[in-house]
Scaffold this motif. Structure first.
Motif, mmCIF file in Angstrom:
data_model
loop_
_atom_site.group_PDB
_atom_site.id
_atom_site.type_symbol
_atom_site.label_atom_id
_atom_site.label_comp_id
_atom_site.label_asym_id
_atom_site.label_seq_id
_atom_site.Cartn_x
_atom_site.Cartn_y
_atom_site.Cartn_z
ATOM 1 N N ALA A 190 -1.481 7.270 -2.907
ATOM 2 C CA ALA A 190 -2.770 6.904 -2.293
ATOM 3 C C ALA A 190 -3.602 6.061 -3.262
ATOM 4 N N ARG A 191 -3.637 6.514 -4.526
ATOM 5 C CA ARG A 191 -4.468 5.828 -5.533
ATOM 6 C C ARG A 191 -4.011 4.378 -5.733
ATOM 7 N N ASN A 192 -2.705 4.136 -5.650
ATOM 8 C CA ASN A 192 -2.174 2.798 -5.941
ATOM 9 C C ASN A 192 -1.923 1.958 -4.692
ATOM 10 N N LEU A 193 -2.083 2.558 -3.512
ATOM 11 C CA LEU A 193 -1.669 1.891 -2.267
ATOM 12 C C LEU A 193 -2.275 0.488 -2.120
ATOM 13 N N TYR A 194 -3.611 0.406 -2.127
ATOM 14 C CA TYR A 194 -4.254 -0.880 -1.851
ATOM 15 C C TYR A 194 -4.029 -1.889 -2.974
ATOM 16 N N ALA A 195 -4.086 -1.416 -4.243
ATOM 17 C CA ALA A 195 -3.885 -2.349 -5.361
ATOM 18 C C ALA A 195 -2.472 -2.938 -5.283
ATOM 19 N N THR A 196 -1.493 -2.113 -4.887
ATOM 20 C CA THR A 196 -0.111 -2.599 -4.786
ATOM 21 C C THR A 196 0.007 -3.610 -3.640
ATOM 22 N N LEU A 197 -0.649 -3.329 -2.501
ATOM 23 C CA LEU A 197 -0.591 -4.277 -1.378
ATOM 24 C C LEU A 197 -1.240 -5.614 -1.761
ATOM 25 N N LYS A 198 -2.321 -5.532 -2.544
ATOM 26 C CA LYS A 198 -2.973 -6.777 -2.989
ATOM 27 C C LYS A 198 -2.045 -7.566 -3.911
ATOM 28 N N LYS A 199 -1.373 -6.852 -4.832
ATOM 29 C CA LYS A 199 -0.427 -7.532 -5.735
ATOM 30 C C LYS A 199 0.713 -8.143 -4.926
ATOM 31 N N ALA A 200 1.144 -7.402 -3.911
ATOM 32 C CA ALA A 200 2.247 -7.885 -3.076
ATOM 33 C C ALA A 200 1.848 -9.200 -2.401
ATOM 34 N N ASP A 201 0.606 -9.275 -1.943
ATOM 35 C CA ASP A 201 0.098 -10.503 -1.316
ATOM 36 C C ASP A 201 0.184 -11.688 -2.271
ATOM 37 N N LEU A 202 -0.160 -11.422 -3.549
ATOM 38 C CA LEU A 202 -0.191 -12.498 -4.539
ATOM 39 C C LEU A 202 1.194 -13.075 -4.814
ATOM 40 N N SER A 203 2.230 -12.288 -4.532
ATOM 41 C CA SER A 203 3.584 -12.769 -4.833
ATOM 42 C C SER A 203 4.064 -13.808 -3.801
ATOM 43 N N GLU A 204 3.267 -14.015 -2.753
ATOM 44 C CA GLU A 204 3.528 -15.064 -1.762
ATOM 45 C C GLU A 204 4.929 -15.044 -1.171
ATOM 46 N N LYS A 205 5.397 -13.858 -0.866
ATOM 47 C CA LYS A 205 6.696 -13.726 -0.193
ATOM 48 C C LYS A 205 6.490 -13.887 1.313
ATOM 49 N N LYS A 206 7.603 -14.031 2.033
ATOM 50 C CA LYS A 206 7.489 -14.256 3.481
ATOM 51 C C LYS A 206 7.136 -12.952 4.212
ATOM 52 N N THR A 207 7.777 -11.857 3.784
ATOM 53 C CA THR A 207 7.536 -10.563 4.447
ATOM 54 C C THR A 207 7.497 -9.446 3.410
ATOM 55 N N ILE A 208 6.600 -8.480 3.652
ATOM 56 C CA ILE A 208 6.570 -7.263 2.821
ATOM 57 C C ILE A 208 7.215 -6.142 3.641
ATOM 58 N N HIS A 209 8.151 -5.425 3.050
ATOM 59 C CA HIS A 209 8.842 -4.334 3.751
ATOM 60 C C HIS A 209 8.389 -2.991 3.169
ATOM 61 N N LEU A 210 7.944 -2.096 4.055
ATOM 62 C CA LEU A 210 7.406 -0.792 3.622
ATOM 63 C C LEU A 210 8.028 0.328 4.442
ATOM 64 N N ALA A 211 8.009 1.549 3.887
ATOM 65 C CA ALA A 211 8.516 2.698 4.653
ATOM 66 C C ALA A 211 7.445 3.765 4.785
ATOM 67 N N MET A 212 7.420 4.422 5.960
ATOM 68 C CA MET A 212 6.534 5.573 6.154
ATOM 69 C C MET A 212 7.011 6.704 5.251
ATOM 70 N N LEU A 213 6.080 7.558 4.823
ATOM 71 C CA LEU A 213 6.469 8.744 4.058
ATOM 72 C C LEU A 213 6.893 9.817 5.045
ATOM 73 N N GLU A 214 7.894 10.610 4.666
ATOM 74 C CA GLU A 214 8.374 11.625 5.611
ATOM 75 C C GLU A 214 7.764 12.997 5.353
ATOM 76 N N ARG A 215 7.002 13.106 4.276
ATOM 77 C CA ARG A 215 6.361 14.399 4.001
ATOM 78 C C ARG A 215 5.137 14.570 4.902
ATOM 79 N N THR A 216 4.598 15.787 4.927
ATOM 80 C CA THR A 216 3.420 15.997 5.772
ATOM 81 C C THR A 216 2.303 16.700 4.992
ATOM 82 N N ASP A 217 2.367 16.610 3.668
ATOM 83 C CA ASP A 217 1.330 17.275 2.886
ATOM 84 C C ASP A 217 0.029 16.474 2.912
ATOM 85 N N GLY A 218 -1.100 17.181 2.726
ATOM 86 C CA GLY A 218 -2.472 16.658 2.690
ATOM 87 C C GLY A 218 -2.715 15.201 3.042
#
Ligand code: TXA
Ligand code: MG
Length: 325
Positions: free
Chosen positions: A282-310
């Motif tokens: 959670a703490r790194n989510l947005y900063a990582t997405l922003k960095k991903a944007d800067l890399s100027e790739k065509k598509t970003i691929h992400l996976a849902m988490l399968e846990r259900t904690d908090g």
């Protein structure tokens, strides 16, 4: 504008200006909530549609009572979860300007725990309206630097309170109906709320299609999204099986654990966390997405988490929104 001192920020607020302040969730674009001209400036800076209301930040229940009509459920929840990342929606008092609530008769209120924000509340003695400090519909900033980058030339003075401890926006809970409804999942989970209230509540993001206009105007589908198109997979396993490995793709995995599986891949790999801990993701989510944007790739691929904690339900909610078009 760049970073500013505490007293400069407080004086700017008292003069009817706007500043960016740290909270434990994300940085906010702040002004005195009862000053409608200052509130207009926030909408303008954020390019936010006037139909999308702001959250009002208060020191405590006593200050909340000056601007709203707290009911019993409100009192129970704020005693347990304030100060902290829980925003509660209840009927407003007349003193709250119309533009803060986008003309609604209800107001969203929370008491942030970040010590600097609390010091600002104490120094001004007034409630403070603050949406996240990003241009409308983009990813929220979790550091002073990210605020300055995302608002560019129109950035107001920023009070640097370090990296946000939580990194995801507060849970928004509507208390204006018989059964409380989660309008935006966040750090305080449905389970925690149900346990405290001793009854079931509704999570609208579970029952609503993301495209359906919802009761909370800010919850349009494309929100919290990077600029690069995102493809979301239901699990890391399906991401591993199906994500294209060519160099125009960027793959973000939850943690180091999955790195060996990508040895032969030529796609760029990033991680949300080292150890896979949900709070760290959670703490790194947005900063990582922003960095991903800067890399100027065509598509970003992400996976849902399968846990259900908090906080996982909030992480998955934001991943879904990041991928909706
Ligand atoms: O963690 C947070 O909540 C951060 C920090 C800065 O406190 N703030 C934040 O604000 O995320 P914002 O404006 O980006 O999101 C507020 C959400 C929006 O989805 C808005 O539509 C909803 O709360 N909201 C505000 N007032 C409302 C109301 N009266 N009824 C329904 N939804 C409301
Ligand atoms: Mg926001």
């Amino acid at each position: 504008m760049q970073k500013a001192t505490f007293s400069y920020c407080v004086n700017t607020l008292l003069d009817g200006g706007v500043v960016a302040l740290p909270t434990e969730t994300v940085y906010g674009l702040a002004c005195l909530a009862l000053d409608s001209n200052a509130v207009d400036k926030v909408y303008h800076l954020k390019k936010r549609p006037p139909s999308n209301p702001l959250i009002v930040h208060v020191l405590d229940l006593e200050q909340a009572t000056k601007i709203s009509y707290p009911n019993t459920v409100f009192k129970i929840l704020c005693r347990k979860f304030w100060p902290g990342p829980l925003t509660l929606i209840i009927p407003k008092k007349k003193i709250v300007p119309e533009n803060v609530t986008a003309g609604l008769e209800t107001v969203a209120i929370r008491s942030p725990s970040h010590p600097l924000f609390r010091k600002v509340l104490e120094s001004t003695g007034m409630p403070i309206a603050a949406p996240s400090a990003n241009p409308y519909s983009t990813v929220s900033p979790t550091s002073a630097r990210e605020v300055m980058i995302s608002l560019g030339n129109s950035c107001p003075p920023v009070l640097d309170g370090g990296k946000c401890e939580i990194g995801l926006e507060s849970t928004v809970l509507d208390l204006t109906c018989e059964t409380p409804k989660i309008l935006r999942p966040g750090p305080i989970s449905k389970d925690e709320l149900e346990k405290e209230l001793g009854r079931q509540i509704v999570n609208l993001s579970e029952t609503n299609d993301l495209g359906t206009p919802s009761k909370s105007p800010g919850l349009s589908a494309k929100h919290y999204a990077p600029e690069t198109p995102v493809r979301l997979y239901p699990s890391v396993r399906s991401l591993l099986e199906s994500a294209p490995s060519s160099s125009e793709n960027l793959i973000i995995i939850p943690s180091k654990e999955f790195l060996p599986s990508f040895d032969s891949s030529s796609a760029r790999i990033m991680m949300f966390s080292e150890n896979g801990d949900s709070m760290e993701i959670a703490r790194n989510l947005y900063a990582t997405l922003k960095k991903a944007d800067l890399s100027e790739k065509k598509t970003i691929h992400l996976a849902m988490l399968e846990r259900t904690d908090g906080i996982t339900e909030a992480i998955n909610d934001r991943l879904r929104r990041a991928s909706s078009s």
